[in-house]
Design a protein around this motif. Structure first.
Motif, PDB file in Angstrom:
ATOM      1  N   UNK A 246     -32.847 -27.958 -48.404  1.00 49.81           N
ATOM      2  CA  UNK A 246     -33.572 -28.827 -47.499  1.00 49.81           C
ATOM      3  C   UNK A 246     -34.972 -29.113 -48.043  1.00 49.81           C
ATOM      4  N   UNK A 247     -35.715 -29.967 -47.297  1.00 49.34           N
ATOM      5  CA  UNK A 247     -37.104 -30.256 -47.650  1.00 49.34           C
ATOM      6  C   UNK A 247     -37.970 -30.076 -46.414  1.00 49.34           C
ATOM      7  N   UNK A 248     -39.184 -29.595 -46.640  1.00 44.15           N
ATOM      8  CA  UNK A 248     -40.086 -29.295 -45.535  1.00 44.15           C
ATOM      9  C   UNK A 248     -41.478 -29.842 -45.827  1.00 44.15           C
ATOM     10  N   UNK A 249     -42.128 -30.341 -44.776  1.00 37.71           N
ATOM     11  CA  UNK A 249     -43.479 -30.891 -44.917  1.00 37.71           C
ATOM     12  C   UNK A 249     -44.268 -30.602 -43.650  1.00 37.71           C
ATOM     13  N   UNK A 250     -45.518 -30.172 -43.810  1.00 37.81           N
ATOM     14  CA  UNK A 250     -46.377 -29.943 -42.644  1.00 37.81           C
ATOM     15  C   UNK A 250     -46.699 -31.268 -41.968  1.00 37.81           C
ATOM     16  N   UNK A 288     -35.871 -33.477 -38.745  1.00 38.58           N
ATOM     17  CA  UNK A 288     -36.043 -32.555 -37.625  1.00 38.58           C
ATOM     18  C   UNK A 288     -37.519 -32.184 -37.502  1.00 38.58           C
ATOM     19  N   UNK A 289     -38.061 -32.377 -36.310  1.00 39.16           N
ATOM     20  CA  UNK A 289     -39.447 -32.004 -36.033  1.00 39.16           C
ATOM     21  C   UNK A 289     -39.433 -30.686 -35.254  1.00 39.16           C
ATOM     22  N   UNK A 290     -40.042 -29.652 -35.840  1.00 35.32           N
ATOM     23  CA  UNK A 290     -40.044 -28.341 -35.183  1.00 35.32           C
ATOM     24  C   UNK A 290     -41.377 -27.652 -35.426  1.00 35.32           C
ATOM     25  N   UNK A 374     -41.298 -17.750 -34.228  1.00 37.09           N
ATOM     26  CA  UNK A 374     -42.699 -17.526 -34.598  1.00 37.09           C
ATOM     27  C   UNK A 374     -43.001 -18.072 -35.994  1.00 37.09           C
ATOM     28  N   UNK A 375     -41.990 -18.079 -36.859  1.00 37.56           N
ATOM     29  CA  UNK A 375     -42.174 -18.565 -38.228  1.00 37.56           C
ATOM     30  C   UNK A 375     -41.936 -20.066 -38.356  1.00 37.56           C
ATOM     31  N   UNK A 376     -41.569 -20.715 -37.258  1.00 38.89           N
ATOM     32  CA  UNK A 376     -41.385 -22.170 -37.285  1.00 38.89           C
ATOM     33  C   UNK A 376     -40.117 -22.613 -37.977  1.00 38.89           C
ATOM     34  N   UNK A 377     -39.054 -21.796 -37.906  1.00 41.95           N
ATOM     35  CA  UNK A 377     -37.785 -22.137 -38.545  1.00 41.95           C
ATOM     36  C   UNK A 377     -36.778 -22.498 -37.458  1.00 41.95           C
TER      37      UNK A 377
END
Length: 419
Positions: A246-250, A288-290, A374-377
């Motif tokens: 996957x890819x993740x971005x703040x 997905x926004x989390x 808590x870890x934002x996953x």
């Protein structure tokens, strides 16, 4: 020579390469196969004809014969595949046929170590695609999805005939007496593409006999604008690979963009990463926004790994990544975690089981889902986070948890891997 000019114009080396030509048996692909074969003597590359028989027409075997006879005469290797009638769906057969054909071509490229996959899309296809996508979505990026050089499933996909009309290709094969088969279903008007081909395109060509130049100019101008947009987006922080798939971005990195610009940003990133054009819904991708992050997920999701026992010092795989647990500190390795394991405990790697309880420093326990939150996953990604267990107790979860429980007779280990 058209093929020679195409490769030179796009700075693509030919010498010693392996070229796979998608060959349907129609005049377009047979013309392309012959043109590429003509260039083979000069550049000494390997040429393979890949033919997939969909078995949707009673005369489909005629294509096998035409391709086989031609390739035998020219000493060209042929790889064939067939679509089992039992696997053919009752609905959406056109899309399913396209998908299974490209799966076959991808397998041929991998099995034959192909460098380039060539298809015989021509200028009429380019014009039809622009009109088709304009009618269906009006999305400029979709209207410009036929590119001379692109990628498909990580394979380089080339379309060297986009400036050539279909009539020219038909003349080419007839003049050289190259065998071909006409797909009679192309004469039917059931499909929208066929109605565009038979009813709209002739009207446009009557108004402007050189309309193929307009289609090509549209494609070039769209490429220019897309590259300018991409340059602007390159100034913004790019998503990072996460958990191997996957890819993740703040979220804070995109606060300066409007909602429309954010969609364009992700469309551009998908094109740059996968070479796939998508509409505003992002096609087979889910954004997905989390909590503090955006997560970009390609569908379908990969299979979830099973728990496996691992040995100290021996590499193991989890998903698309490779890891090792060792008692030796490696200054050049990618250290993920330090582990404290009770002496003699068996070590396992895998996903975190639903409802797992994690030991806290004060001797109490907490459910894993709380630590994940808590870890934002998000829920959907949690099975892809690597967990390390000592016997049945979780001692580490990637980006989430590391046990601080006091352990008697413990040993210290180091977890290394690629992210």
């Amino acid at each position: 020579m058209l093929i020679d000019d195409f490769f030179k114009a796009n700075s693509l080396p030919l010498e010693g390469k392996t070229l796979v030509v998608a060959t349907s048996g129609g005049p377009d692909s047979m013309a392309l196969l012959d043109m590429v074969n003509e260039a083979k003597a000069q550049y000494h590359f390997k040429l393979i004809a890949a033919h997939f028989n969909h078995q949707l027409r009673v005369d489909s075997n005629c294509e096998d014969t035409a391709i086989g006879n031609y390739c035998q005469t020219k000493q060209i290797e042929v790889v064939t595949g067939k679509w089992s009638k039992q696997l053919q769906p009752q609905k959406g057969i056109e899309a399913a046929a396209r998908q299974v054909r490209y799966q076959f071509l991808t397998e041929v490229m991998k099995n034959k170590a192909g460098d380039y996959l060539l298809t015989a899309h021509h200028s009429d296809d380019l014009l039809e695609n622009i009109l088709l996508k304009f009618i269906r979505s009006g999305n400029p990026s979709e209207m410009n999805s036929l590119q001379p050089v692109s990628k498909m499933n990580d394979q380089i996909l080339l379309r060297p005939l986009l400036t050539v009309e279909k009539a020219e290709l038909l003349t080419y094969v007839e003049k050289r007496q190259i065998p071909f088969v006409i797909d009679q279903t192309n004469n039917e008007d059931d499909a929208l593409r066929n109605r565009i081909r038979h009813k709209i395109v002739p009207l446009l060509k009557a108004e402007n006999p050189e309309i193929k130049r307009s289609a090509w100019r549209f494609s070039e101008q769209m490429n220019l604008m897309t590259s300018l947009i991409a340059g602007d987006f390159e100034q913004i922080e790019q998503p990072s690979k996460y958990l191997g798939f996957f890819y993740r971005l703040k979220k804070e990195n995109l606060t300066s963009l409007t909602e429309k610009q954010k969609i364009l940003y992700w469309q551009n990133f998908i094109w740059k990463t996968w070479h796939v054009r998508v509409n505003d819904n992002l096609g087979n991708f889910e954004l997905l926004s989390y909590q503090d992050y955006f997560y970009l997920i390609e569908k379908p999701l990969p299979d979830i790994e099973q728990k496996q026992q691992v040995e100290i010092g021996q590499n193991f795989k989890f998903g698309s990544r490779e890891f090792v647990i060792t008692d030796k500190l490696n200054a050049n390795g990618n250290l993920i975690a330090k582990l404290s394991i009770p002496e003699g405990a068996r070590i396992y790697a895998g996903p975190t089981e639903s409802g797992a309880k994690l030991s806290l420093k004060n001797g109490q326990h907490v459910k894993s889902k709380k630590k994940f939150a808590q870890s934002g996953i998000p829920n959907v990604l949690r099975p892809y986070c690597l967990a390390i267990l000592a016997d049945s107790e979780v001692v580490f979860i990637e980006d989430t948890y590391s046990s601080q429980k006091k352990v008697e007779n413990k040993r210290h280990f180091y977890l290394y891997g690629n992210i």
